[in-house]
Design an enzyme around this catalytic site. Structure first.
Site, PDB file in Angstrom:
ATOM      1  CE  LYS A 184      -2.956   2.899   2.897  1.00 40.70           C
ATOM      2  NZ  LYS A 184      -4.386   2.402   4.296  1.00 40.70           N
ATOM      3  CD  GLU A 229      -6.013   8.121  10.226  1.00 38.18           C
ATOM      4  OE1 GLU A 229      -5.737   6.948  10.545  1.00 38.18           O
ATOM      5  OE2 GLU A 229      -6.881   8.687   9.580  1.00 38.18           O
ATOM      6  CD  GLU A 274      -7.574   2.401   1.527  1.00 34.59           C
ATOM      7  OE1 GLU A 274      -6.944   3.815   1.955  1.00 34.59           O
ATOM      8  OE2 GLU A 274      -7.768   2.101   0.443  1.00 34.59           O
ATOM      9  CD  GLU A 415     -10.043   7.639  -1.502  1.00 33.77           C
ATOM     10  OE1 GLU A 415      -9.954   7.726  -0.574  1.00 33.77           O
ATOM     11  OE2 GLU A 415     -11.010   6.563  -2.085  1.00 33.77           O
TER      12      GLU A 415
END
Length: 449
Positions: A184, A229, A274, A415
């Site tokens: 990733k 986050e 992910e 996105e």
């Protein structure tokens, strides 16, 4: 070393409706707010800056020395009372951006309905009491800014890469994943906003705090935003983190399908893969500092006004070291950053590719941002869904996506626009129908980054 003198006093009830929002009044202000509670800072009493690989360790040393010489009157002894430093750290150890800790002169705090005021000074003659603390706060509230209206001349311009160039970078990232170089990589891009009149940061922060009340709205030295986050929260020897990976834009979702987000996100092997990489990255880094740790067996769908995310909360009991001391917030921040959620995995490989593919210095974007107090408590988020104020009329926005096997460049570009939306809306702007390939004024200014 400067000797700080500080007093914390309780204050009367704040409005349950707007909480700390009534104190977001200045453009040069420090803040950390969620659901109208948190901390708002005014002025500056002490500052530390550093760059490079040892920026966290040097900040830690400065903070410990500062506290060792401080005179603190804190009868409340609650998280966020006493001397508090707000901080922002560069994403990359190679970044020229100066990471910083800032101790404000005045802090207004609110947690679980209890409000307080902290006054911190270097004046050896200053009286430390409620009267002097309230008088110092009053000086910052004398001249309040006016409201800024959107202007048709406000512009949204490209950053270092055009949309086509960035999609090509995504395609190259997918090729690296397919080749087995990494599993990733988080690839970010920037856009630039040029305003016809000076920005009012306090207005933008209020907009973000109201629209995204379940996120953490932050401001440190021109870095502003509202992050969903939490990198690490430390309180009374207990650590918590919120990990996000996997995104679905709400703007394109069907309005009559209540199970859409759960089905598309939780039912997607790509999104689950992910997310698992991000969770494994964080728990692996946190484990050496803990005696126990728990996390969701399955991620939940976090609903925000602009997107849905796959999210997991992690909770850990911190283990004391040989001297009986638990890890400090900055120790944990250094150990956890960068997570796979904002860099990729393996992080060392992803970090090198990010430098090669993004063609920009992230500066504080995706770096740790938050606060810590003198009693070992703190909250550090990841500087996402935000912007850097480069001048009174120039603002740079950042957004990134996790690229794994099967990522589609066009979908990843969309996105990023969904992640730009919180800041664009707070600035009173829409996504432009067409973005020019290049903006010479902005691109040339960052060509060396």
């Amino acid at each position: 070393m400067t000797t700080l003198r500080s007093v914390t006093v309780p204050v009367g009830e704040l409005s349950s409706t707007i909480g700390l929002l009534e104190y977001l009044v200045l453009d040069e202000q420090l803040c950390w707010i969620r659901r109208q509670e948190g901390l708002v800072g005014f002025g500056e009493t002490a500052r530390f800056t550093s760059s490079g690989p040892d920026r966290f360790a040097r900040a830690q040393d400065w903070w410990r020395s500062l506290l060792a010489h401080a005179e603190v009157q804190d009868p409340l002894e609650a998280p966020g009372t006493g001397i508090v430093a707000f901080g922002s750290f560069a994403f990359s150890k190679r970044s020229p951006f100066e990471s910083r800790l800032v101790v404000p002169e005045i802090i207004v705090g609110l947690q679980d309905g209890a409000a307080w005021l902290t006054y911190t000074t270097t004046d050896p003659e200053a009286k430390l009491n409620a009267e002097t603390a309230n008088a110092a706060l009053a000086r910052y509230l004398e001249d309040l800014p006016t409201y800024r209206e959107s202007d048709p001349a406000d512009q949204v311009l490209p950053g270092m890469l055009s949309e086509a160039e960035w999609k090509n970078a995504v395609a190259r990232s997918v090729a690296h994943v397919a080749a087995g170089d990494l599993s990733k990589i988080v690839l970010a891009r920037d856009i630039a906003v040029k305003l016809a009149s000076p920005l009012m940061a306090s207005q933008v922060l209020r907009e973000l705090a109201v629209r995204y009340r379940d996120c953490w709205t932050y401001a440190v030295d021109g870095l502003i935003g509202s992050t969903p986050e939490m990198l690490i929260r430390v309180q009374d020897g207990r650590a918590e983190a919120r990990v996000l990976a996997g995104t679905l834009d709400r703007a394109t979702a069907p309005v009559d399908d209540p199970g859409y987000a759960q089905r598309v996100l939780a039912g997607s092997a790509k999104q689950q893969h992910e997310h698992q990489i991000a969770i494994d990255s964080l728990t692996r880094s946190l484990e050496p500092f803990t005696s126990s740790m728990t996390s969701h067996t399955e991620p939940f769908v976090l609903e925000l006004p602009n997107v849905w995310h796959l999210a997991s909360d992690v909770t850990a009991e911190l283990a004391p070291d040989g001297n009986g001391a638990v890890p400090t917030p900055l120790t944990l921040v250094e150990a956890l950053h960068p997570t796979a959620a904002v860099c990729g995995f393996p992080t060392s490989v992803a970090g090198e590719l990010i430098s090669e593919l993004e063609h920009m210095d992230r500066g504080p974007y995706a770096g740790p941002v938050g606060w810590m107090d003198g009693n070992g408590n703190g909250e550090w988020g990841i500087a996402l869904r935000g912007a850097v104020i480069e001048s009174p009329t120039d603002v740079r926005l950042y957004a990134g996506c996790g690229i794994v096997a099967g990522s589609d460049p066009s979908a990843e570009l969309e996105e990023t626009w969904s992640k730009f939306r919180p800041m664009l809306e707070a600035l009173g702007l829409d996504r432009p129908s067409a973005v020019p390939l290049r903006s010479p004024d902005f691109a040339s200014s960052r060509a060396g980054s």
